[in-house]
Write a protein that holds these residues in place. Structure first.
Motif, mmCIF file in Angstrom:
data_model
loop_
_atom_site.group_PDB
_atom_site.id
_atom_site.type_symbol
_atom_site.label_atom_id
_atom_site.label_comp_id
_atom_site.label_asym_id
_atom_site.label_seq_id
_atom_site.Cartn_x
_atom_site.Cartn_y
_atom_site.Cartn_z
ATOM 1 N N GLN A 49 37.145 69.180 62.560
ATOM 2 C CA GLN A 49 36.967 67.747 62.635
ATOM 3 C C GLN A 49 37.001 67.486 64.121
ATOM 4 O O GLN A 49 37.952 67.944 64.744
ATOM 5 N N LYS A 89 33.158 67.512 60.655
ATOM 6 C CA LYS A 89 33.464 66.228 60.401
ATOM 7 C C LYS A 89 33.566 65.365 61.608
ATOM 8 O O LYS A 89 34.468 65.777 62.500
ATOM 9 N N THR A 91 34.912 61.923 63.405
ATOM 10 C CA THR A 91 35.282 60.539 63.116
ATOM 11 C C THR A 91 35.369 59.812 64.280
ATOM 12 O O THR A 91 35.759 60.337 65.406
ATOM 13 N N ARG A 116 29.025 52.128 64.070
ATOM 14 C CA ARG A 116 29.299 52.227 62.600
ATOM 15 C C ARG A 116 28.136 52.333 61.779
ATOM 16 O O ARG A 116 27.778 53.053 60.803
ATOM 17 N N ASP A 120 27.045 55.489 59.295
ATOM 18 C CA ASP A 120 26.761 55.181 57.657
ATOM 19 C C ASP A 120 25.510 55.838 57.439
ATOM 20 O O ASP A 120 25.126 56.108 56.111
ATOM 21 N N ASN A 124 29.161 63.519 56.532
ATOM 22 C CA ASN A 124 30.229 64.264 57.196
ATOM 23 C C ASN A 124 30.883 63.540 58.252
ATOM 24 O O ASN A 124 31.078 64.284 59.364
ATOM 25 N N THR A 125 31.039 62.021 58.182
ATOM 26 C CA THR A 125 31.446 61.328 59.328
ATOM 27 C C THR A 125 32.250 60.152 58.731
ATOM 28 O O THR A 125 32.405 59.732 57.514
ATOM 29 N N SER A 126 33.039 59.748 59.673
ATOM 30 C CA SER A 126 33.593 58.330 59.184
ATOM 31 C C SER A 126 33.857 57.703 60.393
ATOM 32 O O SER A 126 33.883 58.018 61.709
ATOM 33 N N VAL A 128 36.725 54.566 61.995
ATOM 34 C CA VAL A 128 37.845 54.068 61.809
ATOM 35 C C VAL A 128 37.774 52.642 62.548
ATOM 36 O O VAL A 128 37.941 52.743 63.965
ATOM 37 N N GLU A 168 41.440 59.310 56.988
ATOM 38 C CA GLU A 168 40.134 60.083 57.172
ATOM 39 C C GLU A 168 40.131 61.491 57.940
ATOM 40 O O GLU A 168 38.987 62.073 58.031
#
Length: 171
Positions: A49, A89, A91, A116, A120, A124-126, A128, A168
Motif C-alpha cells: 500500500q 492499494k 490511499t 477524491r 472514486d 483498489n484506492t481510498s 482519507v 483504510e
C-alpha cells in the motif's frame, strides 16, 4: 510518501502497531517531486500500500497552482504507480486546513474534491478526508492541532490522522 507532515511524524509506527510503516516523506516535497523521485522513494520497497500526503506544498509554492492542476499532477503520479505497481492499494490523504495556509483553502479544497472524484473511479484506492475533522466549531482550522508554526501538526493533530487512516490500511 509525501511532504513534511509525514517527515515530522517521527513516531508514526506507534500510531499503527502491527503494521510495517516505511516513512518516505521529505520536507517541502510537491507532487512533482514525488513523480520525479518515485523510483527512489516509492518503488524499491515493493509496498502493499502507498499512503500519500502531498499537494499542499504545490498550492503554497505558486498562487497560480489551482486545485485542478494539483489533481492533474496527482493523476500523473497515480498512473506512474499503476504502471510500476499495478496491484498496490493507493490511499490519498486530503490536504489539511493549516492555519498558516488558510488563505489557500479554496484551492486546496478544490484539489481534494477532484482527487477524491478521480479515486472514486479507480480500483483498489481510498481517499482519507482529514480536512473536516481538523476544523473547529467555527469552521476554521483548529489551532490546537498545530505546533507554533501553525503549519505542522502536534500529537493531537496526528491522532485525528490515525483515526481516519487506520480503517483504510491493508491488513
Amino acid at each position: 510518501a509525501g511532504s513534511s507532515s509525514f517527515t515530522m511524524w517521527t513516531d508514526v509506527q506507534d500510531y499503527f502497531p502491527g503494521y510495517t510503516i516505511i516513512n518516505r516523506g521529505f520536507g517541502g516535497s510537491t507532487l512533482q517531486d514525488l513523480i520525479r523521485y518515485a523510483e527512489v522513494v516509492i518503488f524499491p520497497y515493493e509496498p502493499r500500500q502507498i499512503v500519500i500526503y502531498c499537494g499542499e506544498n504545490d498550492v503554497a509554492y505558486s498562487e497560480t497552482m489551482s486545485g485542478e492542476m494539483v489533481s492533474k499532477l496527482f493523476i500523473l503520479l497515480f498512473n506512474d504507480i499503476r504502471t510500476e505497481l499495478p496491484d498496490v492499494k493507493v490511499t490519498y490523504i486530503s490536504m489539511k486546513p493549516s492555519p498558516s495556509r488558510w488563505h489557500m483553502a479554496d484551492r486546496m479544497q478544490a484539489g481534494n474534491k477532484l482527487i477524491r472524484e478521480f479515486l472514486d473511479t479507480q480500483k483498489n484506492t481510498s481517499f482519507v478526508n482529514v480536512w473536516d475533522d481538523m476544523l473547529g466549531p467555527d469552521k476554521n482550522p483548529d489551532p490546537s492541532l498545530f505546533i507554533e508554526d501553525m503549519l505542522h501538526m502536534n500529537a493531537k493533530g496526528y491522532a485525528i490522522w490515525q483515526k481516519k487512516i487506520k480503517p483504510e490500511l491493508v491488513k
